[in-house]
Design an enzyme around this catalytic site. Structure first.
Site, PDB file in Angstrom:
ATOM      1  NE  ARG A 226      65.453   7.926  20.511  1.00  0.00           N
ATOM      2  CZ  ARG A 226      66.666   8.510  20.508  1.00  0.00           C
ATOM      3  NH1 ARG A 226      67.629   8.021  19.731  1.00  0.00           N
ATOM      4  NH2 ARG A 226      66.909   9.539  21.269  1.00  0.00           N
TER       5      ARG A 226
ATOM      6  CB  CYS B 234      67.932  16.315  18.109  1.00  0.00           C
ATOM      7  SG  CYS B 234      69.249  17.099  19.068  1.00  0.00           S
TER       8      CYS B 234
END
Length: 279
Positions: free
Chosen positions: A176, A236
């Site tokens: 990611r 995040c």
């Protein structure tokens, strides 16, 4: 009370007048699990359930932004958490969501807060007592308060890209972070904040689900290229697992604010710069 407590310590402290145990488990839809139902089916005796999904800013389009201080204090009072409480958090989430609750409690004025090492999984594995159903709660006064020095906003993060004053550490998976894997949210760019580094939150834990500590934990930060002597901010996907990085830094004596909007905000904003590839 240490920031990280053992199951043995908690078992010996259960029933103390000032101790409050909190289940802070949160699941995502893809986990296919119901945190409230699992709490009802079996929790540490005396523990209350903190609904992190509801404990957010309902007016924000982002998934997990901090609620107002008033909303937070009201929810804590209804859970029997008050000024002077010693609070021990645990979870059974793959996302280690008790760390998000730890950061929220610190932001809103509670400082005697710990996380149960290994969570309820370790508690169960040791054959310790469980309770079912709901606990009888007595409201306690929780002062409305907020210390935003541990929170970073979009504007602050934009300015930091220019200044480089604070290291930015991203808790998402390497795929990611690099952009190899697309973001699961629609209309959200892949990649990461320019200049940021990557430490996958799962790498903070031992195989048995307990937290790495000491040299092993420091090695994880070192491996990500983080200088713990310099200012650090965590981020995040949606603000949840950044809490694990922040708590881990706390275990090493470092205060690491959290960018609450996280990639859900940054990646969806067409005006923000994005980077692809490794750090």
């Amino acid at each position: 009370m240490d920031a990280l407590v053992t199951t043995e310590w908690l078992a010996n402290e259960l029933g103390a007048n000032d101790l409050r145990v909190v289940d802070a488990t949160l699941f995502m839809a893809e986990h296919g699990r119901d945190a409230a139902a699992e709490y009802d089916a079996g929790h540490i005796p005396g523990a209350v359930f903190m609904d992190l999904a509801e404990l957010a800013d309902s007016a924000s389009p982002l998934p997990a932004m901090l609620p107002s201080p008033e909303k937070f204090a009201s929810r804590m009072q209804s859970l029997g958490l008050g000024d002077g409480s010693r609070i021990v958090l645990y979870d059974d989430s793959p996302l280690k969501t008790s760390a998000r609750a730890w950061w929220m409690l610190h932001t809103f004025g509670a400082h005697d807060v710990a996380i149960l090492d290994g969570g309820i999984a370790k508690w169960k594995a040791e054959g310790r007592a469980l309770a079912t159903g709901k606990e009888t709660l007595r409201h306690r006064h929780f002062t409305v308060w907020a210390d935003t020095s541990g929170v970073r906003t979009l504007e602050q993060m934009k300015a930091n890209v220019e200044s480089g004053a604070e290291q930015v550490l991203d808790a998402r998976s390497p795929a990611r972070f690099t952009g190899e894997e697309p973001d699961p949210r629609p209309a959200t760019h892949a990649g990461h904040i320019p200049g940021s580094k990557n430490l996958y939150y799962a790498d903070l834990f031992n195989a048995d689900g307990t937290w790495k500590t000491g040299d092993a934990l420091k090695a994880a930060f070192d491996g990500a290229g983080v200088d713990l002597a310099r200012p650090l901010v965590t981020t995040c996907g949606s603000g949840l697992t950044a809490g694990a990085l922040s708590f881990a830094a706390h275990l090493l004596g470092v205060r690491a604010p959290v960018y609450d909007g996280a990639w859900a905000e940054w990646g969806a904003d067409r005006a923000t710069p994005k980077a692809m590839g490794p750090a």
